[in-house]
Design a protein around this motif. Structure first.
Motif, PDB file in Angstrom:
ATOM      1  N   ARG A 175       0.832  -1.203   0.000  1.00  0.00           N
ATOM      2  CA  ARG A 175       0.000   0.000   0.000  1.00  0.00           C
ATOM      3  C   ARG A 175       0.869   1.258   0.000  1.00  0.00           C
ATOM      4  NH1 ARG A 175      -5.044   0.943   2.435  1.00  0.00           N
ATOM      5  NH2 ARG A 175      -5.496  -1.204   1.800  1.00  0.00           N
ATOM      6  N   LEU A 176       1.940   1.243   0.756  1.00  0.00           N
ATOM      7  CA  LEU A 176       2.842   2.395   0.792  1.00  0.00           C
ATOM      8  C   LEU A 176       3.391   2.685  -0.600  1.00  0.00           C
ATOM      9  CD1 LEU A 176       4.434   4.507   2.439  1.00  0.00           C
ATOM     10  CD2 LEU A 176       6.181   2.760   2.821  1.00  0.00           C
ATOM     11  N   TRP A 177       3.832   1.648  -1.286  1.00  0.00           N
ATOM     12  CA  TRP A 177       4.376   1.840  -2.622  1.00  0.00           C
ATOM     13  C   TRP A 177       3.277   2.279  -3.599  1.00  0.00           C
ATOM     14  CZ3 TRP A 177       8.660   3.110  -4.654  1.00  0.00           C
ATOM     15  CH2 TRP A 177       8.892   2.934  -6.021  1.00  0.00           C
ATOM     16  N   ALA A 178       2.094   1.716  -3.467  1.00  0.00           N
ATOM     17  CA  ALA A 178       0.977   2.119  -4.329  1.00  0.00           C
ATOM     18  C   ALA A 178       0.631   3.589  -4.127  1.00  0.00           C
ATOM     19  CB  ALA A 178      -0.242   1.241  -4.054  1.00  0.00           C
ATOM     20  N   LEU A 179       0.744   4.074  -2.905  1.00  0.00           N
ATOM     21  CA  LEU A 179       0.493   5.490  -2.639  1.00  0.00           C
ATOM     22  C   LEU A 179       1.521   6.374  -3.336  1.00  0.00           C
ATOM     23  CD1 LEU A 179      -0.399   5.209   1.148  1.00  0.00           C
ATOM     24  CD2 LEU A 179      -1.933   6.084  -0.636  1.00  0.00           C
ATOM     25  N   LEU A 180       2.768   5.939  -3.344  1.00  0.00           N
ATOM     26  CA  LEU A 180       3.803   6.726  -4.024  1.00  0.00           C
ATOM     27  C   LEU A 180       3.569   6.739  -5.533  1.00  0.00           C
ATOM     28  CD1 LEU A 180       7.074   5.744  -2.110  1.00  0.00           C
ATOM     29  CD2 LEU A 180       5.253   7.331  -1.490  1.00  0.00           C
ATOM     30  N   LEU A 181       3.174   5.596  -6.084  1.00  0.00           N
ATOM     31  CA  LEU A 181       2.856   5.548  -7.511  1.00  0.00           C
ATOM     32  C   LEU A 181       1.674   6.460  -7.835  1.00  0.00           C
ATOM     33  CD1 LEU A 181       3.098   1.712  -8.294  1.00  0.00           C
ATOM     34  CD2 LEU A 181       4.775   3.486  -8.866  1.00  0.00           C
ATOM     35  N   ALA A 182       0.633   6.382  -7.004  1.00  0.00           N
ATOM     36  CA  ALA A 182      -0.555   7.191  -7.261  1.00  0.00           C
ATOM     37  C   ALA A 182      -0.250   8.673  -7.115  1.00  0.00           C
ATOM     38  CB  ALA A 182      -1.678   6.785  -6.308  1.00  0.00           C
ATOM     39  N   TRP A 183       0.597   9.035  -6.146  1.00  0.00           N
ATOM     40  CA  TRP A 183       0.927  10.451  -5.956  1.00  0.00           C
ATOM     41  C   TRP A 183       1.711  10.996  -7.146  1.00  0.00           C
ATOM     42  CZ3 TRP A 183       4.278  14.375  -5.939  1.00  0.00           C
ATOM     43  CH2 TRP A 183       3.973  15.517  -5.194  1.00  0.00           C
ATOM     44  N   THR A 184       2.677  10.247  -7.628  1.00  0.00           N
ATOM     45  CA  THR A 184       3.443  10.741  -8.768  1.00  0.00           C
ATOM     46  C   THR A 184       2.556  10.844 -10.012  1.00  0.00           C
ATOM     47  OG1 THR A 184       4.263   8.488  -9.191  1.00  0.00           O
ATOM     48  CG2 THR A 184       5.698   9.962  -7.958  1.00  0.00           C
ATOM     49  N   ALA A 185       1.641   9.897 -10.174  1.00  0.00           N
ATOM     50  CA  ALA A 185       0.716   9.970 -11.304  1.00  0.00           C
ATOM     51  C   ALA A 185      -0.192  11.188 -11.182  1.00  0.00           C
ATOM     52  CB  ALA A 185      -0.116   8.693 -11.391  1.00  0.00           C
ATOM     53  N   TYR A 186      -0.648  11.470  -9.971  1.00  0.00           N
ATOM     54  CA  TYR A 186      -1.518  12.630  -9.702  1.00  0.00           C
ATOM     55  C   TYR A 186      -0.807  13.941 -10.007  1.00  0.00           C
ATOM     56  CZ  TYR A 186      -2.281  16.125  -5.896  1.00  0.00           C
ATOM     57  OH  TYR A 186      -2.372  17.260  -5.127  1.00  0.00           O
ATOM     58  N   SER A 187       0.411  14.087  -9.540  1.00  0.00           N
ATOM     59  CA  SER A 187       1.157  15.316  -9.795  1.00  0.00           C
ATOM     60  C   SER A 187       1.504  15.450 -11.279  1.00  0.00           C
ATOM     61  CB  SER A 187       2.432  15.340  -8.945  1.00  0.00           C
ATOM     62  OG  SER A 187       3.205  16.486  -9.207  1.00  0.00           O
ATOM     63  N   ARG A 188       1.948  14.354 -11.870  1.00  0.00           N
ATOM     64  CA  ARG A 188       2.353  14.384 -13.272  1.00  0.00           C
ATOM     65  C   ARG A 188       1.181  14.690 -14.200  1.00  0.00           C
ATOM     66  NH1 ARG A 188       6.353   9.920 -15.939  1.00  0.00           N
ATOM     67  NH2 ARG A 188       6.903  11.115 -17.795  1.00  0.00           N
ATOM     68  N   ALA A 189      -0.004  14.188 -13.884  1.00  0.00           N
ATOM     69  CA  ALA A 189      -1.182  14.398 -14.729  1.00  0.00           C
ATOM     70  C   ALA A 189      -1.777  15.793 -14.577  1.00  0.00           C
ATOM     71  CB  ALA A 189      -2.240  13.349 -14.410  1.00  0.00           C
TER      72      ALA A 189
END
Length: 223
Positions: free
Chosen positions: A96-110
Motif C-alpha cells: 500500500r505504501l508503494w501504491a500510494l507513491l505511484l498514485a501520488w506521482t501519477a496525480y502530480s504528473r497528470a
C-alpha cells in the motif's frame, strides 16, 4: 414543515442545484489556487470562470476565509479520489505504501490541479501564518503523512521493512522526494523528475529493508 424530500422521497431540486453550483465554484477555486495561491481567491475572480455571478458566490461562502476553507476541503476530496482511493487495491503495509507513491506521482504528473500538487502550493503560502486556513492546510498534510506512517509501521510489523525502522523517518523521506519532484517538474518543465523520484524512493525503501522486487510500477500508477 416537512421538506420536499421528506414528502416525495425525492431530493429538493433547489438543494441539488445549489450543491452543484457550489461544487462548480469550488472546482474553479482549487484550480486557480493551485497556481496563484489561496490569497488570490476572490468572489470577483471566481465569477469570471464559474457559472455563477459574484453576488451568488458571496451568498454561498459569505467571506473569503470561508471560501478558502471550503477550497481546502474540496482539494482534500480530490486528492483522496486520485491518490488514496486507487492505492486501496494494494494490501496494507509495504504494497500500500508503494501504491500510494505511484498514485501520488501519477496525480502530480497528470496535473489533476493545474499548478501541480494543490497542497504543495498552499503549504508554502501559509507556512508562517496563523489562523483557520493554516490549520486546515496543516490538518490535511498531517492526515497524508500519518497515513504513510501507518503503512510504513505495518510494513515493519510484517517484516517487509527492517526491524527497528522508524516509520516516521520513512514517511519524511518519501514526502521530501515527492515534493521535490513536484516542484522541479513545475519550475524546470521536466517530467523526467517523476521517474527519478521513484528511483530515489526505491533506493530509500530498500535501504530500510524492502525487497527491491516488490517495488514495481511507473509514474502512471501502473504496477
Amino acid at each position: 414543515m416537512e421538506t420536499v424530500a421528506a414528502v416525495t422521497g425525492r431530493p429538493d431540486g433547489r438543494r441539488v442545484r445549489g450543491d452543484r453550483t457550489r461544487r462548480a465554484v469550488l472546482d474553479a477555486a482549487v484550480q486557480d489556487a493551485s497556481v496563484r495561491g489561496l490569497d488570490a481567491l476572490s468572489f470577483g475572480t471566481l465569477a469570471a470562470v464559474a457559472p455563477v455571478n459574484k453576488s451568488a458566490i458571496a451568498g454561498l461562502f459569505r467571506s473569503k476565509e470561508l471560501l478558502q476553507l471550503a477550497a481546502v476541503e474540496r482539494a482534500r476530496e480530490i486528492f483522496v479520489e486520485h491518490v488514496v482511493v486507487p492505492a486501496r487495491a494494494a494490501r496494507p503495509g509495504l504494497p500500500r505504501l508503494w501504491a500510494l507513491l505511484l498514485a501520488w506521482t501519477a496525480y502530480s504528473r497528470a496535473r489533476v490541479f493545474r499548478g501541480g500538487c494543490f497542497f504543495r502550493t498552499v503549504e508554502v503560502e501559509f507556512d508562517m501564518r496563523e489562523g483557520a486556513v493554516r490549520d486546515a492546510v496543516v490538518a490535511a498534510q498531517r492526515d497524508w503523512e500519518s497515513y504513510l506512517v501507518d503503512h510504513a509501521r505495518r510494513a515493519v510489523d510484517a517484516g517487509e521493512l527492517a526491524p527497528g525502522t522508524d516509520p516516521e523517518q520513512v514517511a519524511f523521506e518519501v514526502v521530501a522526494v515527492l515534493n521535490a519532484a513536484n516542484d522541479r517538474s513545475l519550475l524546470l518543465a521536466d517530467e523526467g523528475v517523476y521517474d527519478r523520484a521513484l528511483t530515489t524512493a526505491r533506493t530509500l525503501l530498500t535501504a530500510h529493508g524492502a525487497a527491491a522486487g516488490t517495488l514495481v510500477g511507473d509514474t502512471a500508477g501502473r504496477v
